[in-house]
Write an enzyme that holds these catalytic residues in place. Structure first.
Site, mmCIF file in Angstrom:
data_model
loop_
_atom_site.group_PDB
_atom_site.id
_atom_site.type_symbol
_atom_site.label_atom_id
_atom_site.label_comp_id
_atom_site.label_asym_id
_atom_site.label_seq_id
_atom_site.Cartn_x
_atom_site.Cartn_y
_atom_site.Cartn_z
ATOM 1 N N LYS A 86 11.136 12.267 9.836
ATOM 2 C CA LYS A 86 9.880 11.811 9.238
ATOM 3 C C LYS A 86 8.939 11.207 10.280
ATOM 4 O O LYS A 86 7.721 11.281 10.141
ATOM 5 C CB LYS A 86 10.152 10.799 8.129
ATOM 6 C CG LYS A 86 10.733 11.457 6.881
ATOM 7 C CD LYS A 86 10.825 10.482 5.724
ATOM 8 C CE LYS A 86 11.120 11.214 4.429
ATOM 9 N NZ LYS A 86 12.514 11.737 4.401
ATOM 10 N N GLU A 108 2.556 7.661 -0.512
ATOM 11 C CA GLU A 108 3.437 7.536 -1.661
ATOM 12 C C GLU A 108 4.859 7.622 -1.148
ATOM 13 O O GLU A 108 5.129 8.255 -0.123
ATOM 14 C CB GLU A 108 3.171 8.667 -2.655
ATOM 15 C CG GLU A 108 3.940 9.956 -2.400
ATOM 16 C CD GLU A 108 3.654 10.641 -1.063
ATOM 17 O OE1 GLU A 108 2.571 10.392 -0.480
ATOM 18 O OE2 GLU A 108 4.526 11.398 -0.584
ATOM 19 N N SER A 381 18.811 16.233 9.841
ATOM 20 C CA SER A 381 17.457 15.681 9.658
ATOM 21 C C SER A 381 17.415 14.166 9.797
ATOM 22 O O SER A 381 16.382 13.607 10.172
ATOM 23 C CB SER A 381 16.907 16.094 8.293
ATOM 24 O OG SER A 381 17.821 15.768 7.259
HETATM 25 C C1 LIG Z 1 13.026 12.717 3.508
HETATM 26 C C2 LIG Z 1 14.224 13.374 4.053
HETATM 27 C C3 LIG Z 1 14.538 14.727 3.791
HETATM 28 C C4 LIG Z 1 13.741 15.575 2.822
HETATM 29 O O1 LIG Z 1 12.457 15.902 3.224
HETATM 30 P P1 LIG Z 1 12.007 17.317 3.767
HETATM 31 O O2 LIG Z 1 10.527 17.239 3.723
HETATM 32 O O3 LIG Z 1 12.561 18.373 2.869
HETATM 33 O O4 LIG Z 1 12.541 17.447 5.146
HETATM 34 C C5 LIG Z 1 15.636 15.286 4.406
HETATM 35 N N1 LIG Z 1 16.428 14.573 5.218
HETATM 36 C C6 LIG Z 1 16.177 13.272 5.489
HETATM 37 C C7 LIG Z 1 17.104 12.533 6.392
HETATM 38 C C8 LIG Z 1 15.081 12.631 4.915
HETATM 39 O O5 LIG Z 1 14.858 11.334 5.183
#
Ligand SMILES: *Cc1c(COP(=O)(O)O)cnc(C)c1O
Length: 421
Positions: A86, A108, A381
């Site tokens: 993010k 948001e 992620s």
């Molecule tokens: C917010 C988040 C996601 C989901 O968001 P995407 O826009 O689909 O990437 C996935 N993994 C983590 C660790 C997150 O914090």
């Protein structure tokens, strides 16, 4: 993509007329910045000095040996500041806000992770910051609200409707309409009205650009398959971007998006928009995509063990890539995800976020069918520290339960003492 931000039939910008000029201004600022090589350079510099970029790729040797199939590699977005990909999006939009000369940002947030990331960016770059959050989510996500407030943001609990994410989105748009002169709305994923899907993908493409180069250096070849979890779709679009070129090599890389299978597709309690047949095409929240909705366009209740994948819509770019056959979609259930998480922690000493663990679960299912010549790349992620409450519950850890009980007793005693003094 066409002029109006359509990907096949998906996307577009369905915004109130009063915001048209603001969207035009944003579109122009983004196009101008994109054409200026100094802008991307500034972004790369900032992410290198503030957020651990380039993030490494780790070889998961123990998992590879265990499954005895493809070699498994992991792109480490968990090493970003604030613990997830993010940061790429919010810092990028922050630099754009500086260029536009605006002084205030709003966002948001549902689970609160995007709120913390935005508040962090605002603190670093010197903007005023207001975060809209459903009242229910404010109660559920106190640790994130705590950090947002420490970071100087104003957190507004939204009491309309179901008091969750979609009500927070409506309220953020209302704020933007009244304050567009000085305010930018930092949308958190590759969804929403044009140019957000394209812009968020642009900033997140730093993941895929790095990953393609790194995996070639490490293994001498492109991966056979790339896995990413899909909430709104920003980390998936980020890593997939590195492998979407129209040449023979990249076209052979299989791209797999993994959605929240929740309690199982057959139960209806999931958030699988593209991996199930439960979603239909509609227009909501300013854009056209597949939504989990009923026949009257009412959004359904979704469920996932991971708050970040628990969303009714999905990136219009991914909807198009699915329909055109470029990206395959799968779903992983809560149970499979917890098992994949437990195995990854013990085998590799990595603690992926519950969201990311969806990508791991599906990769683990498929790895044994491939050969040791094949390379699998998983996008981690984010990191899982934030999930301690959920994961401790799933593991049913009695020592954790006792810790919470003791803490609660301490706080009750303290509150009682304060009342009687
Ligand atoms: C917010 C988040 C996601 C989901 O968001 P995407 O826009 O689909 O990437 C996935 N993994 C983590 C660790 C997150 O914090």
């Amino acid at each position: 993509m066409s002029e109006r931000g359509y990907y096949g039939e998906f996307g577009g910008a369905f915004v109130p007329e009063i915001l048209t000029a603001t969207f035009d201004e944003l579109q122009l600022a983004f196009e101008t910045a994109k054409q200026d090589p100094a802008f991307w350079e500034e972004f790369v510099q900032l992410m290198g000095s503030y957020s651990c970029r380039p993030t490494p790729i780790s070889y998961a040797e123990n998992l590879t040996n265990r499954f005895g199939g493809a070699r498994i590699y992991i792109k480490r977005e968990d090493l970003n500041h604030t613990g997830a990909h993010k940061a790429n999006n919010v810092m990028g939009q922050g630099l754009l806000v500086k260029r536009m000369g605006k002084t205030r940002v709003i966002a948001e947030t549902g689970a609160g992770q995007h709120g913390v990331a935005t508040a962090t960016m605002a603190a670093r770059l010197g903007f005023e910051c207001t975060i809209y959050m459903g009242e229910v989510d404010v109660e559920r996500q106190r640790p994130n609200v705590f950090w947002m407030e420490r970071l100087g943001a104003t957190v507004v609990p939204v009491t309309d409707g179901s008091r969750t994410l979609k009500d927070a989105i409506n309220e953020a748009f209302r704020d933007w309409v009244s304050n567009m002169d000085n305010t930018h709305y930092v949308l958190g994923t590759a969804c929403g009205p044009h140019p957000f899907p394209e812009m968020v993908t642009y900033f997140q493409s730093i993941i895929g650009t790095e990953a393609r180069k790194q995996i070639l250096e490490i293994t001498g070849k492109l991966p056979k398959r790339v896995y990413a979890c899909v909430g709104g779709g920003s980390n998936a679009m980020g890593i997939f971007s590195g492998f979407l070129a129209d040449d023979d090599g990249d076209k052979r890389v299989e791209l797999i998006g993994v959605e929240a299978g929740g309690h199982g597709i057959e139960t209806g309690q999931h958030a699988a928009r593209l991996a199930s047949k439960d979603a239909s095409i509609g227009v909501a929240q300013g854009y056209k995509t597949y939504f989990l909705q009923d026949g009257d366009g009412q959004m359904k209740e979704t469920h996932s063990v991971s708050a970040g994948l628990d969303y009714v819509g999905v990136s219009p770019i991914l909807a198009h890539l699915r329909d055109s056959g470029r990206v395959r979609f799968e779903a992983a259930t809560d149970k499979e995800v917890i098992e994949a998480l437990a195995l990854t922690i013990k085998s590799e000493g990595l603690i992926p976020a519950l969201e990311s663990s969806h990508a791991f679960a599906t990769a683990f299912k498929e790895a044994p069918q491939l050969s040791s010549d094949d390379v699998l790349l998983i996008n981690q992620s984010g990191r899982g520290d934030k999930d301690i409450f959920t994961v401790a519950d799933a593991f049913d850890d009695p020592k954790w339960e006792q810790f919470i009980i003791d803490k609660a007793a301490q706080y009750q005693a303290r509150a009682a003492a304060r009342r009687s003094s």
